[in-house]
Enzyme design. Structure first.
Site, PDB file in Angstrom:
ATOM      1  N   CYS A  88     -36.494  25.956  -4.675  1.00 24.61           N
ATOM      2  CA  CYS A  88     -36.188  27.228  -4.026  1.00 24.61           C
ATOM      3  C   CYS A  88     -35.043  27.911  -4.771  1.00 24.61           C
ATOM      4  CB  CYS A  88     -35.804  26.975  -2.576  1.00 24.61           C
ATOM      5  SG  CYS A  88     -35.191  28.433  -1.689  1.00 24.61           S
ATOM      6  N   CYS A 122     -31.750  28.041  -2.198  1.00 23.15           N
ATOM      7  CA  CYS A 122     -30.926  26.886  -1.823  1.00 23.15           C
ATOM      8  C   CYS A 122     -31.193  25.637  -2.656  1.00 23.15           C
ATOM      9  CB  CYS A 122     -31.117  26.569  -0.337  1.00 23.15           C
ATOM     10  SG  CYS A 122     -32.720  25.800   0.039  1.00 23.15           S
ATOM     11  N   HIS A 151     -54.174  27.920   9.286  1.00 22.69           N
ATOM     12  CA  HIS A 151     -53.586  26.951   8.363  1.00 22.69           C
ATOM     13  C   HIS A 151     -52.690  27.617   7.323  1.00 22.69           C
ATOM     14  CE1 HIS A 151     -57.163  24.102   9.421  1.00 22.69           C
ATOM     15  NE2 HIS A 151     -56.229  24.126  10.356  1.00 22.69           N
ATOM     16  N   THR A 161     -67.528  29.263  -0.110  1.00 27.90           N
ATOM     17  CA  THR A 161     -68.124  28.529  -1.236  1.00 27.90           C
ATOM     18  C   THR A 161     -68.900  29.454  -2.174  1.00 27.90           C
ATOM     19  OG1 THR A 161     -70.015  27.920   0.148  1.00 27.90           O
ATOM     20  CG2 THR A 161     -68.224  26.318  -0.033  1.00 27.90           C
ATOM     21  N   VAL A 183     -57.280  29.378   3.656  1.00 24.90           N
ATOM     22  CA  VAL A 183     -55.974  29.861   3.208  1.00 24.90           C
ATOM     23  C   VAL A 183     -56.115  30.783   2.003  1.00 24.90           C
ATOM     24  CG1 VAL A 183     -54.775  27.811   4.091  1.00 24.90           C
ATOM     25  CG2 VAL A 183     -55.640  27.803   1.732  1.00 24.90           C
ATOM     26  N   SER A 225     -66.957  22.513   9.870  1.00 27.54           N
ATOM     27  CA  SER A 225     -67.516  21.278  10.408  1.00 27.54           C
ATOM     28  C   SER A 225     -67.146  21.070  11.869  1.00 27.54           C
ATOM     29  CB  SER A 225     -67.013  20.074   9.589  1.00 27.54           C
ATOM     30  OG  SER A 225     -65.599  19.952   9.721  1.00 27.54           O
ATOM     31  N   CYS A 244     -34.503  25.970   3.698  1.00 25.20           N
ATOM     32  CA  CYS A 244     -33.946  27.197   4.255  1.00 25.20           C
ATOM     33  C   CYS A 244     -35.002  28.163   4.783  1.00 25.20           C
ATOM     34  CB  CYS A 244     -33.062  27.900   3.224  1.00 25.20           C
ATOM     35  SG  CYS A 244     -33.972  28.702   1.869  1.00 25.20           S
TER      36      CYS A 244
END
Length: 253
Positions: free
Chosen positions: A152, A155, A119, A24, A101, A194, A130
């Site tokens: 993508c 594919c 994550h 943060t 992330v 948390s 794919c």
């Protein structure tokens, strides 16, 4: 306690489980805190829920705009991220298990091999068909160029960020390694989380039950506070550097 554990042959490993609260100060809002994203806009959860994302092109279009405008791309590592790197460079074995992330632990200078991203990462994309992967920056450039829901290139399948959305399972190998670290470490620091999202939260309990010294650094109470040797409610940007500097001094002494 430390001396006894060392005599017993426990490695002097420090493990950190980091959550949104550690970032943060870098300008990335958390999700479940008092001003968290999910509390301010519960509908935003649909943008990162796999079922909605796959079923609704409009959800995907909104998700791509959210990614494009994410503060992650402007964020820089803060004092807490840098303190982890300083601890590792002092000679203390360190492993980071992160629920984030944003990639800020690595950008701060921590070897990516020492960071487990439970994550996934927002800096990559993957095809849901794919499984081809690519750089998020390239996908966002396509969005800027007018592709509201870029497919993508390999594919034509649905692209998503390489993160674990609500409704998806964690990578078993990553989770298994995280559990091994929790069982083996001497000190386990849960910071900015948390400890409500399972199975990640259970790592704190695994560490404590395995004999680690559990320290929780978080503004709000967590379900694991009673298992902790100490609970720190001070701002993370000040509390974590002080805590890790103390750990480094203990090792040097």
């Amino acid at each position: 306690m430390t001396d006894a554990r060392e005599r017993a042959g426990r490695p002097p490993l420090v493990a950190l489980l980091s959550g949104a609260g550690i970032s943060t100060d870098s300008g990335i809002p958390d999700y479940r805190g008092p001003q968290g994203m999910w509390r301010r806009d519960p509908e935003a959860e649909k943008l990162v829920t796999y079922e909605y994302y796959m079923a609704d092109p409009e959800i995907r279009r909104r998700s791509w705009l959210m990614r494009r405008d994410s503060p992650t791309w402007r964020a820089e590592p803060n004092a807490a991220h840098r303190a982890v790197v300083e601890l590792e460079r002092s000679g203390v074995p360190v492993r980071v298990i992160t629920q984030n992330v944003d990639g800020l632990h690595q950008r701060a200078g921590l070897d990516e091999r020492k960071v487990l991203e439970l994550h996934g990462t927002s800096r990559r994309v993957e095809c849901t068909d794919c499984r081809a992967s690519g750089d998020m920056a390239e996908a966002l450039a396509r969005v800027e160029a007018g592709e509201a829901d870029p497919p993508c290139r390999e594919c034509g399948g649905v692209l998503k960020s390489a993160t674990v959305m609500f409704g998806q399972s964690l990578d078993r190998r990553v989770l298994g390694t995280a559990m091994e670290i929790a069982q083996a470490c001497e000190v386990f620091v849960a910071v900015g989380t948390s400890l409500q999202v399972q199975p990640a939260a259970s790592l704190a309990g695994i560490a404590a039950e395995s004999g680690a010294r559990l320290v929780i650094v978080n503004a709000e109470p967590t379900p694991y506070d009673e298992l902790a040797e100490s609970v720190i409610r001070e701002p993370i940007g000040r509390a974590l550097p002080a805590l890790l500097a103390e750990l480094a001094r203990d090792r040097a002494g």
